[in-house]
Design an enzyme around this catalytic site. Sequence first.
Site, mmCIF file in Angstrom:
data_model
loop_
_atom_site.group_PDB
_atom_site.id
_atom_site.type_symbol
_atom_site.label_atom_id
_atom_site.label_comp_id
_atom_site.label_asym_id
_atom_site.label_seq_id
_atom_site.Cartn_x
_atom_site.Cartn_y
_atom_site.Cartn_z
ATOM 1 N N TYR A 287 30.288 35.108 45.898
ATOM 2 C CA TYR A 287 30.317 33.690 45.539
ATOM 3 C C TYR A 287 29.032 33.328 44.795
ATOM 4 O O TYR A 287 27.952 33.843 45.114
ATOM 5 C CB TYR A 287 30.406 32.820 46.794
ATOM 6 C CG TYR A 287 31.598 33.099 47.675
ATOM 7 C CD1 TYR A 287 32.774 32.360 47.561
ATOM 8 C CD2 TYR A 287 31.552 34.106 48.640
ATOM 9 C CE1 TYR A 287 33.870 32.607 48.369
ATOM 10 C CE2 TYR A 287 32.644 34.374 49.454
ATOM 11 C CZ TYR A 287 33.796 33.624 49.317
ATOM 12 O OH TYR A 287 34.883 33.889 50.126
ATOM 13 N N HIS A 298 36.160 29.359 45.728
ATOM 14 C CA HIS A 298 36.735 30.595 45.210
ATOM 15 C C HIS A 298 35.599 31.544 44.846
ATOM 16 O O HIS A 298 34.617 31.143 44.229
ATOM 17 C CB HIS A 298 37.583 30.263 43.970
ATOM 18 C CG HIS A 298 38.189 31.456 43.311
ATOM 19 N ND1 HIS A 298 39.304 32.093 43.812
ATOM 20 C CD2 HIS A 298 37.836 32.130 42.190
ATOM 21 C CE1 HIS A 298 39.620 33.104 43.019
ATOM 22 N NE2 HIS A 298 38.751 33.145 42.026
ATOM 23 N N LYS A 329 39.226 37.060 39.471
ATOM 24 C CA LYS A 329 37.854 37.480 39.697
ATOM 25 C C LYS A 329 37.464 38.546 38.677
ATOM 26 O O LYS A 329 38.323 39.228 38.123
ATOM 27 C CB LYS A 329 37.676 38.047 41.111
ATOM 28 C CG LYS A 329 38.121 37.118 42.224
ATOM 29 C CD LYS A 329 37.923 37.759 43.585
ATOM 30 C CE LYS A 329 38.722 37.037 44.668
ATOM 31 N NZ LYS A 329 38.397 35.624 44.809
#
Length: 350
Positions: A287, A298, A329
């Site tokens: 993160y 997210h 990602k």
Amino acid sequence: MIGKLKEDRVVAGKEAIEEIYETSYYGRPKNDNLILTLVEAAHLLYREKLEIEKEGESLGFEEYFKNASLLNPYFELKYIVYKDLRERGFYVQPGVADFRVYPRGGKPGKSSSRSYVYVHSERVALPLSVLLKNLESAGNVRKQLIIAVVDEESDITYYEVQESDPTGNMEQLYPSLQTPATMLEDRVIVWDGEASGKLYENGFYGKPLDQKRLQLSLVEGAFLLKNNIIEVTTRKDDNKLNFDEFCKRAAHIEPLFQRKYRVYEDLRTRKLVPKTGFKFGTHFRVYSEVKSASKIPHSEYLAHSIGTQHEFSLPVMSRAIRLANSVRKKMLFAIEADEIRHIDITRVKM
């Protein structure tokens, strides 16, 4: 037009310069000849723009293809990629990489090439050392590095490879005193309720065991111990562990601990928040910032630590990248060396 197969190239006459090079940018003019690579000549033969002779005898496509595959390792894979790129409308030329590819609308001699493309079989492992060498070659001339992986059914997957410098915004607040904790079988428990709350809420460390106690992973425990935030004792005799002793014990529990820890420390130093990536099959999910543990955002990255001698199994790499992209990602491979380097590998459409 006729080209003659000579060693590892095909040589065509002066007229080919005007009709092939100046219109479609195949080959390289030299004196009054056009010098074609084996792949370029194969594509022209396929398009019926060129006839190819060897020792005075005309070669059909099949015979030429067999000859070329004996002269050039992985010729068939290179031809598959070259043909695909040409049919997508790109001008393609040989170079330091397997191919130099020009941007749409760009032409050799009129604009700079955009990408270096290296061709690789899904069946052959890709050494990290080779990948980094290619990345350096592309970076030195500011080109995009593309790895074209050809699978057993001749489908092509294109991957862009680039250096990454991930940074976050996680400012951390710690308890003012060293907090007692115990190293259990494969994790660390912080016993103090106030300290547990601060570590979890302000740094997103660990996971609450209950309302008063916090459980930490081994890498989290090592990081907090090294930074004098916690004091760690053994469960059997309450002996205090220094950082080196802790790491030695952790390495017995988890063989890759040292490598994972170095990457974890690097990510924390970058003001990022790494947490376990087990559910994604990687070492960490990462993160950029967690303002509140009650509202977790997210994660931006998946990160996997690798050594300098690592070799990528392309099916394994493909699965990791596909999963990362499917959950929005970026997939980072963190190279554990004197300094941690992060490599971002992403699937792209050409």
